[in-house]
Design an enzyme around this catalytic site. Structure first.
Site, PDB file in Angstrom:
ATOM      1  N   LEU A 174     -79.615 -44.036 123.194  1.00 21.70           N
ATOM      2  CA  LEU A 174     -78.331 -43.393 122.896  1.00 21.70           C
ATOM      3  C   LEU A 174     -78.394 -41.874 122.989  1.00 21.70           C
ATOM      4  O   LEU A 174     -79.419 -41.268 122.719  1.00 21.70           O
ATOM      5  CB  LEU A 174     -77.890 -43.804 121.476  1.00 21.70           C
ATOM      6  CG  LEU A 174     -77.831 -45.324 121.259  1.00 21.70           C
ATOM      7  CD1 LEU A 174     -77.476 -45.635 119.808  1.00 21.70           C
ATOM      8  CD2 LEU A 174     -76.838 -45.987 122.202  1.00 21.70           C
ATOM      9  N   GLU A 205     -75.399 -38.197 122.916  1.00 28.29           N
ATOM     10  CA  GLU A 205     -74.153 -37.759 122.266  1.00 28.29           C
ATOM     11  C   GLU A 205     -72.906 -38.447 122.811  1.00 28.29           C
ATOM     12  O   GLU A 205     -71.919 -38.602 122.101  1.00 28.29           O
ATOM     13  CB  GLU A 205     -74.000 -36.246 122.403  1.00 28.29           C
ATOM     14  CG  GLU A 205     -74.889 -35.521 121.414  1.00 28.29           C
ATOM     15  CD  GLU A 205     -74.686 -34.022 121.464  1.00 28.29           C
ATOM     16  OE1 GLU A 205     -73.542 -33.587 121.235  1.00 28.29           O
ATOM     17  OE2 GLU A 205     -75.654 -33.317 121.733  1.00 28.29           O
ATOM     18  N   GLY A 206     -72.965 -38.836 124.101  1.00 24.19           N
ATOM     19  CA  GLY A 206     -71.822 -39.548 124.688  1.00 24.19           C
ATOM     20  C   GLY A 206     -71.575 -40.865 123.940  1.00 24.19           C
ATOM     21  O   GLY A 206     -70.435 -41.201 123.610  1.00 24.19           O
ATOM     22  N   HIS A 207     -72.662 -41.608 123.649  1.00 25.26           N
ATOM     23  CA  HIS A 207     -72.507 -42.862 122.896  1.00 25.26           C
ATOM     24  C   HIS A 207     -71.983 -42.581 121.490  1.00 25.26           C
ATOM     25  O   HIS A 207     -71.161 -43.334 120.959  1.00 25.26           O
ATOM     26  CB  HIS A 207     -73.854 -43.582 122.759  1.00 25.26           C
ATOM     27  CG  HIS A 207     -74.454 -44.019 124.045  1.00 25.26           C
ATOM     28  ND1 HIS A 207     -75.547 -43.397 124.611  1.00 25.26           N
ATOM     29  CD2 HIS A 207     -74.121 -45.025 124.884  1.00 25.26           C
ATOM     30  CE1 HIS A 207     -75.864 -44.008 125.732  1.00 25.26           C
ATOM     31  NE2 HIS A 207     -75.012 -44.990 125.934  1.00 25.26           N
ATOM     32  N   LYS A 211     -66.167 -41.143 131.405  1.00 24.33           N
ATOM     33  CA  LYS A 211     -67.049 -40.606 132.448  1.00 24.33           C
ATOM     34  C   LYS A 211     -67.323 -41.679 133.514  1.00 24.33           C
ATOM     35  O   LYS A 211     -67.340 -41.381 134.701  1.00 24.33           O
ATOM     36  CB  LYS A 211     -68.353 -40.123 131.809  1.00 24.33           C
ATOM     37  CG  LYS A 211     -69.236 -39.400 132.773  1.00 24.33           C
ATOM     38  CD  LYS A 211     -70.337 -38.660 132.061  1.00 24.33           C
ATOM     39  CE  LYS A 211     -71.299 -38.098 133.070  1.00 24.33           C
ATOM     40  NZ  LYS A 211     -72.675 -38.438 132.754  1.00 24.33           N
ATOM     41  N   GLN A 256     -65.713 -48.112 135.799  1.00 24.90           N
ATOM     42  CA  GLN A 256     -66.089 -49.144 134.828  1.00 24.90           C
ATOM     43  C   GLN A 256     -64.965 -49.338 133.802  1.00 24.90           C
ATOM     44  O   GLN A 256     -64.590 -50.469 133.467  1.00 24.90           O
ATOM     45  CB  GLN A 256     -67.392 -48.755 134.121  1.00 24.90           C
ATOM     46  CG  GLN A 256     -67.678 -49.620 132.891  1.00 24.90           C
ATOM     47  CD  GLN A 256     -69.054 -49.390 132.307  1.00 24.90           C
ATOM     48  OE1 GLN A 256     -70.035 -49.845 132.868  1.00 24.90           O
ATOM     49  NE2 GLN A 256     -69.144 -48.721 131.181  1.00 24.90           N
ATOM     50  N   SER A 313     -75.156 -35.654 130.156  1.00 22.77           N
ATOM     51  CA  SER A 313     -75.838 -36.758 130.816  1.00 22.77           C
ATOM     52  C   SER A 313     -77.311 -36.639 130.468  1.00 22.77           C
ATOM     53  O   SER A 313     -77.827 -35.517 130.307  1.00 22.77           O
ATOM     54  CB  SER A 313     -75.658 -36.629 132.329  1.00 22.77           C
ATOM     55  OG  SER A 313     -76.623 -37.396 132.997  1.00 22.77           O
ATOM     56  N   SER A 314     -77.981 -37.781 130.384  1.00 24.84           N
ATOM     57  CA  SER A 314     -79.416 -37.726 130.091  1.00 24.84           C
ATOM     58  C   SER A 314     -80.160 -37.063 131.261  1.00 24.84           C
ATOM     59  O   SER A 314     -81.293 -36.640 131.122  1.00 24.84           O
ATOM     60  CB  SER A 314     -79.957 -39.120 129.795  1.00 24.84           C
ATOM     61  OG  SER A 314     -79.368 -40.043 130.648  1.00 24.84           O
TER      62      SER A 314
END
Ligand code: PAF
Length: 281
Positions: free
Chosen positions: A33, A35-37, A149, A153, A185-186
Site C-alpha cells: 500500500l 498513499e493512493g490506497h 488514476k 479500470q 506512484s510507487s
C-alpha cells in the site's frame, strides 16, 4: 481490526456489521500500500460506517508469470498501515479461496476491456472484472472505491457493476499528487532528479488541455496541444495519448461537446509514468 483469510470468516464479520445496521465500504487492493490506497480508505471511511479492505495479488490480471512473481508484497506493513487508518476488516484470501479448483467462470466487459490499455495488456481487464465481481460477492458492500488514476479500470468496473446489477455504488477517488502536481506512484522513487522534474510535463500538459477545453476546442487540437507539450520536454518519450468519452471510452472527434477523458503515458529514463484528466467543454 480483524483479519480474515476465508470467505466464510469475512461474511460472518460483515454479517455482524449488518446486524448492527451499519453500512459497508470496500477497498480492493493488491497490497504493498501507498498513499493512493490510503486515499481510497479515507474515501470509504467517509462514505460508510465500516471499511473492509481486501489484499489479493490477482494472478488472472497479469500477462507474464514473471510479473506476478515480481509483484512486491509486505503484508505486515500493509496491516500496520490499515490498522492506523482505522480499517475494520481485512480479507487476505488465498488463490485457492478466490479461484477454487475447477473454477471456470469469467466476467468480462467485452468492448471496454479490449480497447486502449486492454490492447497492450490482453486479458488484463477480464482478470480485473473477474476478481472484482468475486470480491463484491464475498463482501457484499454498499460502496466500493477505486482510483481515478487507473481510469479505464474504473470505467470497466462501473460498467460491469451496472450490467450485472450489483447493488453497489462505485466511487472514483481523485489521483493523489505530490505537492508539485506529479501523480503519486510507487515508480516515482526510481526517477533520477532530472527525470522527476521532467515528469511534471504530464500534469502541465493536462492543465493546458483543461484550460483549452474550457475555452472551446476540438479533440484534434487537444491531441496536438498535449503531444507538442510532451515533445517539447527532451527527457520525455510519449507512449500513449487517448482522448475518449469520459463514461463509455468511445472514440471522439471534432468539437469537444461532452466530457472527455484524457489518458496520457510517457517514459522518463525508462520509467513509464501515467496520468489522466477528465476535461469538460
Ligand atoms: O487496482 C488494483 O489494485 C487491482 O486491479 C484491483 C482492483 C484490486 C483488482 O485486483
Amino acid at each position: 481490526m480483524k483479519t480474515c483469510r476465508t470467505i466464510a470468516d469475512c461474511r460472518a464479520a460483515v454479517a455482524e456489521f449488518r446486524r448492527a445496521g451499519e453500512s459497508v465500504g470496500l477497498v480492493p487492493t493488491m497490497g504493498f500500500l501507498h498513499e493512493g490506497h490510503m486515499a481510497l480508505v479515507a474515501a470509504a471511511k467517509s462514505a460508510a460506517d465500516r471499511v473492509v479492505v481486501t489484499i489479493f495479488v490477482n494472478p488472472t490480471q497479469f500477462g507474464e508469470a514473471a510479473d506476478l512473481d515480481a509483484y512486491p508484497r509486505d503484508e505486515a506493513r500493509d496491516l500496520a498501515m490499515l490498522k492506523a487508518a482505522g480499517v475494520d476488516l481485512v480479507l487476505i484470501p488465498s488463490v485457492e479461496e478466490v479461484y477454487p479448483e475447477g473454477d471456470e467462470t469469467i466476467v468480462e466487459t467485452t468492448r471496454m476491456a479490449n480497447m486502449l490499455h486492454g490492447l497492450v495488456r490482453p486479458g488484463h481487464f477480464r482478470g480485473v472484472t473477474t476478481v472484482v465481481a468475486r470480491l463484491f460477492n464475498f463482501v457484499q458492500p454498499d460502496i466500493a472505491c477505486f482510483g481515478e488514476k487507473d481510469y479505464q479500470q474504473l470505467q470497466v468496473i462501473k460498467r460491469m457493476t451496472r450490467d450485472l446489477a450489483f447493488p453497489i455504488e462505485i466511487r472514483g477517488v481523485p489521483t493523489v499528487r505530490e505537492p508539485d502536481g506529479l501523480a503519486m506512484s510507487s515508480r516515482n522513487v526510481r526517477l533520477s532528479a532530472e527525470d522527476r522534474k521532467a515528469g511534471l510535463v504530464l500534469s502541465s500538459a493536462l492543465d493546458a488541455a483543461e484550460q483549452a477545453a474550457r475555452q472551446g476546442t476540438t479533440i484534434e487540437a487537444l491531441h496536438s496541444l498535449i503531444s507538442d507539450t510532451i515533445h517539447a520536454e527532451p527527457r520525455a518519450t510519449l507512449r500513449g495519448l487517448d482522448i475518449v468519452g469520459a463514461e463509455d471510452l468511445s472514440d471522439l472527434s471534432g468539437p469537444l461537446t461532452t466530457p472527455a477523458a484524457i489518458m496520457l503515458s510517457a517514459e522518463f529514463g525508462g520509467i513509464l509514468l501515467i496520468d489522466q484528466r477528465v476535461v469538460t467543454p
